[in-house]
Design a protein around this motif. Structure first.
Motif, PDB file in Angstrom:
ATOM      1  N   ILE A 157      -6.279   4.589   2.377  1.00 35.48           N
ATOM      2  CA  ILE A 157      -5.479   2.965   1.308  1.00 35.48           C
ATOM      3  C   ILE A 157      -5.387   2.231   2.524  1.00 35.48           C
ATOM      4  N   VAL A 158      -5.987   0.703   2.484  1.00 33.37           N
ATOM      5  CA  VAL A 158      -6.075  -0.129   3.534  1.00 33.37           C
ATOM      6  C   VAL A 158      -5.671  -0.927   2.466  1.00 33.37           C
ATOM      7  N   SER A 159      -4.894  -1.475   2.600  1.00 36.14           N
ATOM      8  CA  SER A 159      -4.666  -3.083   2.391  1.00 36.14           C
ATOM      9  C   SER A 159      -4.576  -4.414   2.994  1.00 36.14           C
ATOM     10  N   ILE A 160      -5.403  -5.214   3.074  1.00 34.80           N
ATOM     11  CA  ILE A 160      -5.618  -6.907   4.027  1.00 34.80           C
ATOM     12  C   ILE A 160      -4.371  -7.605   3.165  1.00 34.80           C
ATOM     13  N   VAL A 161      -3.775  -7.537   1.539  1.00 30.31           N
ATOM     14  CA  VAL A 161      -2.924  -8.636   1.469  1.00 30.31           C
ATOM     15  C   VAL A 161      -1.985  -8.306   0.853  1.00 30.31           C
ATOM     16  N   ALA A 162      -1.336  -7.102   1.374  1.00 28.17           N
ATOM     17  CA  ALA A 162       0.054  -6.786   0.537  1.00 28.17           C
ATOM     18  C   ALA A 162       0.564  -5.044   1.596  1.00 28.17           C
ATOM     19  N   ARG A 163       2.074  -4.943   1.673  1.00 25.37           N
ATOM     20  CA  ARG A 163       2.525  -3.694   2.091  1.00 25.37           C
ATOM     21  C   ARG A 163       2.018  -2.874   1.704  1.00 25.37           C
ATOM     22  N   LEU A 164       2.078  -1.319   1.784  1.00 23.73           N
ATOM     23  CA  LEU A 164       1.865  -0.273   1.169  1.00 23.73           C
ATOM     24  C   LEU A 164       3.145   0.202   0.700  1.00 23.73           C
ATOM     25  N   ASP A 165       3.105   1.061  -0.351  1.00 30.56           N
ATOM     26  CA  ASP A 165       4.451   1.546  -0.952  1.00 30.56           C
ATOM     27  C   ASP A 165       4.636   2.701  -0.613  1.00 30.56           C
ATOM     28  N   LEU A 171     -10.513   0.064  -0.334  1.00 30.09           N
ATOM     29  CA  LEU A 171     -10.111  -1.186   0.116  1.00 30.09           C
ATOM     30  C   LEU A 171      -9.811  -2.481  -0.225  1.00 30.09           C
ATOM     31  N   ASP A 172      -8.597  -2.431  -0.532  1.00 30.85           N
ATOM     32  CA  ASP A 172      -7.395  -3.589  -0.947  1.00 30.85           C
ATOM     33  C   ASP A 172      -7.505  -4.821  -0.629  1.00 30.85           C
ATOM     34  N   SER A 173      -8.410  -5.736  -1.325  1.00 36.92           N
ATOM     35  CA  SER A 173      -8.289  -7.609  -0.594  1.00 36.92           C
ATOM     36  C   SER A 173      -7.444  -8.070  -2.119  1.00 36.92           C
ATOM     37  N   VAL A 174      -6.760  -7.240  -3.202  1.00 34.14           N
ATOM     38  CA  VAL A 174      -6.430  -8.168  -4.181  1.00 34.14           C
ATOM     39  C   VAL A 174      -5.253  -8.176  -4.485  1.00 34.14           C
ATOM     40  N   GLY A 175      -3.904  -6.631  -4.086  1.00 34.01           N
ATOM     41  CA  GLY A 175      -2.405  -6.711  -3.527  1.00 34.01           C
ATOM     42  C   GLY A 175      -2.327  -6.451  -5.379  1.00 34.01           C
ATOM     43  N   LYS A 176      -1.336  -6.779  -5.126  1.00 31.11           N
ATOM     44  CA  LYS A 176      -0.280  -6.990  -6.639  1.00 31.11           C
ATOM     45  C   LYS A 176      -0.567  -5.547  -7.395  1.00 31.11           C
ATOM     46  N   ASP A 177      -0.866  -5.822  -8.730  1.00 33.08           N
ATOM     47  CA  ASP A 177      -0.688  -4.590  -9.480  1.00 33.08           C
ATOM     48  C   ASP A 177      -2.642  -3.838  -9.530  1.00 33.08           C
ATOM     49  N   THR A 178      -2.962  -4.648  -8.481  1.00 36.73           N
ATOM     50  CA  THR A 178      -4.725  -3.334  -8.757  1.00 36.73           C
ATOM     51  C   THR A 178      -4.009  -2.891  -7.512  1.00 36.73           C
ATOM     52  N   LEU A 179      -3.222  -3.054  -6.792  1.00 34.51           N
ATOM     53  CA  LEU A 179      -2.879  -2.468  -5.659  1.00 34.51           C
ATOM     54  C   LEU A 179      -2.160  -1.007  -5.972  1.00 34.51           C
ATOM     55  N   ALA A 180      -1.054  -0.975  -6.485  1.00 33.46           N
ATOM     56  CA  ALA A 180      -0.437  -0.055  -7.595  1.00 33.46           C
ATOM     57  C   ALA A 180      -1.143   0.452  -8.071  1.00 33.46           C
ATOM     58  N   ARG A 181      -1.490   0.275  -8.914  1.00 34.33           N
ATOM     59  CA  ARG A 181      -2.765   1.087  -9.351  1.00 34.33           C
ATOM     60  C   ARG A 181      -3.760   1.982  -8.836  1.00 34.33           C
ATOM     61  N   SER A 182      -4.511   1.684  -7.326  1.00 32.10           N
ATOM     62  CA  SER A 182      -5.261   2.642  -6.787  1.00 32.10           C
ATOM     63  C   SER A 182      -4.684   3.545  -6.187  1.00 32.10           C
ATOM     64  N   TYR A 183      -2.937   3.613  -5.856  1.00 31.01           N
ATOM     65  CA  TYR A 183      -2.686   5.226  -4.905  1.00 31.01           C
ATOM     66  C   TYR A 183      -3.293   5.787  -6.414  1.00 31.01           C
ATOM     67  N   GLY A 184      -3.730   6.205  -7.553  1.00 28.89           N
ATOM     68  CA  GLY A 184      -3.198   6.923  -8.314  1.00 28.89           C
ATOM     69  C   GLY A 184      -5.112   7.818  -8.286  1.00 28.89           C
ATOM     70  N   VAL A 185      -6.152   6.629  -8.041  1.00 32.92           N
ATOM     71  CA  VAL A 185      -7.123   7.133  -7.849  1.00 32.92           C
ATOM     72  C   VAL A 185      -7.686   8.060  -6.418  1.00 32.92           C
ATOM     73  N   ILE A 186      -6.782   8.066  -5.741  1.00 32.69           N
ATOM     74  CA  ILE A 186      -7.269   8.821  -3.983  1.00 32.69           C
ATOM     75  C   ILE A 186      -6.752   9.809  -4.383  1.00 32.69           C
ATOM     76  N   LYS A 187      -8.503  10.816  -3.463  1.00 33.92           N
ATOM     77  CA  LYS A 187      -7.633  12.042  -3.686  1.00 33.92           C
ATOM     78  C   LYS A 187      -6.864  12.344  -2.855  1.00 33.92           C
TER      79      LYS A 187
END
Length: 177
Positions: A96-104, A75-91
């Motif tokens: 992934i859910v973001s409340i602040v940004a569009r997903l790639d 669950l991402d409420s930060v966006g930017k670099d935090t969101l970009a780095r998050s994809y790689g930690v998910i099995k």
């Protein structure tokens, strides 16, 4: 959390765990039986633990991806670099859910994961469920500041800093005596 179908035994990574959304998300995830990893600054590490986080990450001192691996949900409420780095930690197959940004979409496909950008629509059933958890003392509401309605602009400016602990409350009227 509903979009991600979070359930008991799963692991969730919550970015911005000390904020308004994150503080509720930690508690709801714990109530559903999930293992919770949450990020916040140094000053909010104790709060993450109080809210029930199993693992508290101080993002000013440690990269979350060094700790969180193969998580089921982010669950991402930060966006930017935090969101970009998050994809790689998910099995694979995770969410992934973001409340602040569009997903790639390219990243979602590359990692074999699902995702959603979350916009909040009022849902009476969900609000009643959360209200019941609050009444039962299973979820604490963290209020950092209360402003009179006349200071709504100041309250909004505080929220915009991105460093609010819990919720900001606008007081519409005095309670009758």
């Amino acid at each position: 959390m509903d979009s991600a179908k979070l359930s008991a035994g799963q692991t969730v990574l919550i970015h911005g765990g000390s904020g308004g959304v994150g503080s509720f998300a930690i508690q709801i995830a714990k109530a559903r039986g999930a293992k919770v990893i949450a990020t916040a600054s140094t000053a909010n590490q104790d709060l993450l633990k109080e809210l029930g986080a199993d693992v508290a990450i101080d993002y000013t001192k440690q990269k979350f991806e060094d700790v969180a691996k193969d998580v089921d949900v982010v669950l991402d409420s930060v966006g930017k670099d935090t969101l970009a780095r998050s994809y790689g930690v998910i099995k694979k197959g995770g969410f992934i859910v973001s409340i602040v940004a569009r997903l790639d979409q390219t990243e979602l496909v590359k990692h074999g994961i699902h995702g959603a950008a979350l916009s909040v629509d009022p849902n009476a059933q969900e609000l009643a469920e959360i209200g019941k958890l609050i009444d039962q003392g299973k979820i604490k509401v963290i209020i950092s500041q209360t402003f009179p309605l006349s200071e709504a602009k100041t309250a909004q400016e505080q929220v915009a800093t991105g460093h609010t602990r819990g919720k900001i409350v606008l007081k519409v009227a005095q309670e009758p005596k």
